[in-house]
Design a protein around this motif. Structure first.
Motif, PDB file in Angstrom:
ATOM      1  N   VAL A   1       5.255   5.143  -4.695  1.00 39.20           N
ATOM      2  CA  VAL A   1       4.223   5.580  -4.130  1.00 39.20           C
ATOM      3  C   VAL A   1       2.923   5.981  -4.710  1.00 39.20           C
ATOM      4  O   VAL A   1       2.220   5.391  -4.384  1.00 39.20           O
ATOM      5  N   GLU A   2       2.727   7.091  -5.606  1.00 36.42           N
ATOM      6  CA  GLU A   2       1.847   7.369  -5.883  1.00 36.42           C
ATOM      7  C   GLU A   2       1.225   6.613  -7.782  1.00 36.42           C
ATOM      8  O   GLU A   2       0.045   6.216  -7.651  1.00 36.42           O
ATOM      9  N   ASN A   3       1.993   5.131  -7.886  1.00 37.54           N
ATOM     10  CA  ASN A   3       1.562   4.879  -8.616  1.00 37.54           C
ATOM     11  C   ASN A   3       2.191   3.065  -8.208  1.00 37.54           C
ATOM     12  O   ASN A   3       3.550   2.798  -8.575  1.00 37.54           O
ATOM     13  N   GLY A   4       1.772   2.453  -7.828  1.00 37.41           N
ATOM     14  CA  GLY A   4       2.062   1.489  -6.781  1.00 37.41           C
ATOM     15  C   GLY A   4       2.930   0.349  -7.406  1.00 37.41           C
ATOM     16  O   GLY A   4       3.707  -1.018  -7.707  1.00 37.41           O
TER      17      GLY A   4
ATOM     18  N   PRO B   1       1.112  -1.087  -0.449  1.00 40.40           N
ATOM     19  CA  PRO B   1      -0.113   0.635   0.129  1.00 40.40           C
ATOM     20  C   PRO B   1       0.824   1.197   0.464  1.00 40.40           C
ATOM     21  O   PRO B   1       2.084   1.030   0.219  1.00 40.40           O
ATOM     22  N   LYS B   2       0.149   2.195  -0.813  1.00 36.96           N
ATOM     23  CA  LYS B   2       0.683   3.564  -0.506  1.00 36.96           C
ATOM     24  C   LYS B   2       2.054   4.378   0.767  1.00 36.96           C
ATOM     25  O   LYS B   2       2.923   4.099   0.465  1.00 36.96           O
ATOM     26  N   ARG B   3       0.905   4.162   1.804  1.00 34.61           N
ATOM     27  CA  ARG B   3       1.953   4.673   3.270  1.00 34.61           C
ATOM     28  C   ARG B   3       2.792   3.639   3.425  1.00 34.61           C
ATOM     29  O   ARG B   3       3.590   4.564   3.833  1.00 34.61           O
TER      30      ARG B   3
ATOM     31  N   THR C   1       4.401   1.921   1.170  1.00 30.64           N
ATOM     32  CA  THR C   1       5.621   2.320   0.138  1.00 30.64           C
ATOM     33  C   THR C   1       6.250   3.507   1.425  1.00 30.64           C
ATOM     34  O   THR C   1       7.763   3.336   0.893  1.00 30.64           O
ATOM     35  N   ALA C   2       5.522   4.603   1.321  1.00 28.85           N
ATOM     36  CA  ALA C   2       6.439   5.481   1.146  1.00 28.85           C
ATOM     37  C   ALA C   2       7.407   5.395   3.060  1.00 28.85           C
ATOM     38  O   ALA C   2       7.945   5.505   2.566  1.00 28.85           O
TER      39      ALA C   2
ATOM     40  N   VAL D   1       5.581  12.498   0.160  1.00 24.22           N
ATOM     41  CA  VAL D   1       4.902  11.611  -0.169  1.00 24.22           C
ATOM     42  C   VAL D   1       3.874  11.007   1.460  1.00 24.22           C
ATOM     43  O   VAL D   1       4.010  10.292   0.898  1.00 24.22           O
TER      44      VAL D   1
ATOM     45  N   LYS E   1       8.817   9.201  -4.926  1.00 27.20           N
ATOM     46  CA  LYS E   1       7.277   9.475  -5.078  1.00 27.20           C
ATOM     47  C   LYS E   1       6.616   8.379  -6.158  1.00 27.20           C
ATOM     48  O   LYS E   1       5.312   8.471  -5.764  1.00 27.20           O
TER      49      LYS E   1
END
Length: 387
Positions: free
Chosen positions: A231-234, A184-186, A188-189, A333, A228
């Motif tokens: 995060v935006e496009n896993g 997930p994004k979080r 990943t960041a 991010v 970045k």
């Protein structure tokens, strides 16, 4: 002149599709009874079954999922007891840093006397005598670097401690970016900032060498240029590949040069407030960098020039610039940049300081000595945020 000693896993497979090497490694070892230590979430989403299916028919596989984020001593002791009751010929760790750290302990501690508490860095009195069974470490996030280190981190009351020994080093590390596509994004960041922190602190460490500097700087380039996007496009394969490789290189850099103040102050956040390790690093990174910058200005300029992509000339940077650069890198991010955002009240900063000062192993590597006053000031800045 300083002599540097570099340590690495015995063997590493790095690149897209490298998970395919798992079967060959297991078959080469000739051990049928395999313990897989993994995150329960990975079982739930089917990732474990998907990537173990090619070896299921040839091996007797036991999947162990009692793995906590920021694992406690009690959690690790349960795993050791489970492993001692079995007769496993090798251990596979599959997941984030917590799962990999637990897998290290499962492979080594049961073959030795005593319990995990007997081997802790701060309070343990025993030394590991037996190497244990072979282990394969396979990260599914790009951040912790656990697959290439000899450290297992555990949460204790109020702080964290580690077990560290060459025996905990992976026999085989498999770093496959495709395993990170579903992160997930979080996460990943957070894991990405964790990896960046490894590279930055290794580069600035008093134990750094030309060899670790090369690893660290390439890691900063890869992570700075891809986080970045990841995060935006896993599903961006190139970004995931860059993050995976960057995390691996950052892990090698900090394993050999060490991390310092950011990690020392992050440990109490994880143990006292259960902040994920990557987020603990992220919320402290800008303020530690500002504090230590006067003692490592040239190297700090080098890092900032990479992260800022040439926006400023090297000789223009100052402590406030370092603060703002790392602050906005973290903020960009999507991660919190103050302790207040985590609901931590100001009166708790003294407790955090009292526990952070105990992390002497980490603090000793800082280019600027960090005593009680400096540590409290960093927590105060992290509480207040960018002014």
């Amino acid at each position: 002149m300083m002599v540097s000693m570099l340590r690495f896993p015995k063997r590493s497979y790095v690149g897209w599709g490298s998970i395919g090497e798992l079967f060959q490694v297991l078959r080469g070892w000739g051990q049928r009874n395999v313990l897989v230590v993994t995150d329960p979430t990975l079982v739930k989403i089917g990732l474990v079954e998907e990537f173990l299916s090619p070896v299921n028919h040839d091996f007797q596989i036991t999947v162990y999922t009692d793995v906590e984020p920021e694992p406690s001593l009690e959690c690790a002791e349960r795993l050791v007891a489970f492993t001692r009751a079995g007769s496993f010929g090798c251990v596979v760790g599959l997941g984030g840093g917590s799962a990999l750290d637990m897998a290290k302990l499962a492979a080594v501690i049961p073959q030795n006397k005593g319990n995990i508490a007997d081997y802790l860095n701060l309070t343990g009195t025993m030394k590991l005598e037996k190497e244990g069974v072979p282990k394969i470490l396979i990260p599914t996030t790009s951040g912790t670097g656990s697959e290439v280190t000899d450290i297992a981190v555990l949460s204790l009351k109020g702080t964290k401690d580690v077990i560290t020994h060459d025996y905990l080093l992976a026999d085989v590390a498999i770093v496959d970016p495709q395993l990170t596509l579903s992160v997930p994004k979080r996460v990943t960041a957070a894991t990405g900032i964790d990896a960046l922190t490894h590279a930055v602190e290794a580069f600035l460490s008093v134990n750094a060498s030309e060899a670790t500097d090369a690893l660290a700087l390439r890691a900063v380039e890869l992570i700075g240029g891809s986080l970045k996007t990841a995060v935006e496009n896993g599903k961006d394969a190139e970004a995931r590949k860059a993050m995976s490789t960057g995390s691996y290189l950052a892990g090698l850099a900090f394993f050999n040069a060490g991390v310092a103040g950011v990690h020392a102050l992050a440990y109490p956040l994880g143990s006292q407030f259960k902040l994920p390790h990557g987020e603990s690093n992220a919320v402290l990174l800008p303020y530690v960098m500002k504090t230590i910058s006067a003692n490592c200005r040239e190297k700090m300029n080098t890092i900032c020039r990479i992260l800022a992509d040439g926006v400023k000339q090297v000789d223009d940077w100052n402590a406030e610039d370092y603060l703002r650069l790392f602050y906005y890198f973290v903020k960009d991010v999507g991660l919190p940049t103050t302790l207040k955002e985590y609901g931590i009240i100001e009166s708790k900063l003294t407790d955090l300081t009292n526990d952070a000062i105990k992390q002497k192993r980490l603090l000793a590597r800082s280019p600027k000595p960090l005593g009680e006053n400096e540590i409290h000031q960093i927590y105060q800045m992290a509480y207040s945020g960018l002014q």
